[in-house]
Design an enzyme around this catalytic site. Sequence first.
Site, short mmCIF file in Angstrom:
data_model
loop_
_atom_site.label_atom_id
_atom_site.label_comp_id
_atom_site.label_asym_id
_atom_site.label_seq_id
_atom_site.Cartn_x
_atom_site.Cartn_y
_atom_site.Cartn_z
CE LYS A 1 -3.77 0.07 2.47
NZ LYS A 1 -4.74 0.14 3.58
CD GLU B 1 8.97 -7.29 6.48
OE1 GLU B 1 8.89 -7.65 7.66
OE2 GLU B 1 8.45 -6.26 6.02
N GLY C 1 -5.23 -4.98 5.48
CA GLY C 1 -4.33 -5.90 4.80
C GLY C 1 -4.85 -7.32 4.74
NE ARG C 2 -6.69 -8.47 10.77
CZ ARG C 2 -6.16 -7.33 11.16
NH1 ARG C 2 -5.05 -6.89 10.58
NH2 ARG C 2 -6.72 -6.60 12.11
CD GLU D 1 -2.01 -8.67 11.26
OE1 GLU D 1 -0.77 -8.82 11.31
OE2 GLU D 1 -2.63 -8.40 10.21
CG HIS E 1 -0.23 -40.25 9.58
ND1 HIS E 1 -0.03 -41.57 9.88
CD2 HIS E 1 -1.31 -40.21 8.75
CE1 HIS E 1 -0.94 -42.31 9.25
NE2 HIS E 1 -1.72 -41.50 8.56
CE LYS F 1 5.50 -4.00 10.33
NZ LYS F 1 4.39 -3.36 9.57
#
Length: 556
Positions: free
Chosen positions: A209, A215, A270-271, A356, A387, A515
């Site tokens: 954005k 990152e 964002g999510r 979040e 398993h 951050k």
Amino acid sequence: MTRTSDPSRSPAWRALATHHKNARSLKMNDLFDSDPRRFSRFSLRWREILFDYSKNRITHETLRLLLRLAEEAGLRESIDAMMRGDRINWTEDRAVLHTALRNRGKRGVRIDGADVMVDVHAVLDKMHSFSKRIRSGRWRGHTGKKIRTIVNIGIGGSDLGPLMISEALSPYAKTGPALRFVSNIDGSDFIEKSRDLDPEETLFVVSSKTFTTQETMTNAHSARSWLLRKLRSKEAIKRHFVAVSTNREGVEAFGIDPMNMFEFWDWVGGRYSSWSAIGLSVCLGIGFDHFVDLLAGAHGMDTHFRRASFEKNIPVLMALIGIWYNNFFGFETQAILPYDQYLHRFAAFLQQADMESNGKSVDRDGRRVRYQTGPIIFGEPGTNGQHAFYQLIHQGTKIIPCDFIGCIKTHNKLGDHHEKLMANFFAQPEALMRGRSAARVEAEMRTEGMSEARIDALTPHKTFEGNRPSNTVLLDRLSPFNLGALIAAYEHKVFVQGVVWRVNSFDQWGVELGKVLAKRILREEKQLLSGEKVDLSHHDSSTAGLIRQFVKRNYR
């Protein structure tokens, strides 16, 4: 209706606490034995989705009190406030309108007097046009070659959602370009994802954005250098990079043609952003028509959530059952268990969507809450998880409510694979509920001819207490429409729980401190590497020691 600022002091919460004293001893086996119609009474069908919540420690009285809790929390008013564009993200003074992104009706959605649907449709039209050019081959790379691979560069909501959706809908991507996703700032991620790619046939979608996310921009600049080493012209950037962002200046400075910037807005969290231009990579992979089907499924679930009575409302019931276990039984973890390999990233996606959103300890009044909020979410696809961690779910000291998700029809018919998969899908919730009594274990071992001494020794280990709860979500098939509806159902579930817990489900201040500290430490690392003396005394001795060890041993 009188409302309290602390839901744990509300009449419904207190009534539930009293009810729990009796309900905690309920045996689900007894509930089924006493009511042959329990499945039909405690399940809902919406379109091609069946939601079965009968294997839970609940009665009609439990549901009545949970529904009363939702009413006392003002859930109906909160749903209406979100849908009409009120600034319900109060800490950031923003509306929350991911539902507008998938609005397939004619209803306008206004913020400050302006209908946001005008901009939403404009971006969708741009995505449609661009995806057709890429998929048809009309868009060519710098040297005239067709684009064969799309690499999405993002992180968090700009990665988890598009990645999960593209994996889930890969059967619909047979004719589109291949998709890859780079998110981790660890250089290994970019190296491995680009190792066998041809720069002449690769398009990067940079999703940020602000166009400043550390990152994402680190990976984007590495991708830019990788491309230029081969194509040796900055003009190539315009044919091999597009941006999903709001920072036109930053996009242009990177070298991306601003005509190839796809916009989204501050009311898109964002999510919750896969429905926006953040879903461009999905659109490129599966085609615009399938992307629209995904939006339509989510819109259908939005309509169900907004209009259905709470007792017939899938997201509301999912949320309230979760509150029942989290806040009254003390079951703080939930497993998401999709029995479809295409949904292998669904649990990871829901980790962000839930943890979040509701991983908060402060309520809307800025006060620390006195009750549990967001659960711990984890999961893996079946039968792999069987398993791995199912042992703990079946016999461990922690009780973990589970959501089992499966599909009646498979995209890949191979022998009897699907029948075996679904046999396990049906068996596991039943086993969790029914368990296996000591008497039955002993009888089975006697039939096998074991000695009494051996039977006595093994019986405690082979006994399952059962009575472990689960929901089952059964889709007719994993289609774009059904996936959109499934995602939206879980989004709304999280929202409902946030309303009851009185937390802001749409901010994420908890990630900010790390951050800030990382930026400071990065500066210190670089100073140490250049031979400068750096005072690390403001760090604790552990952090300072680790930094010095990293620099000393990695670069000596």
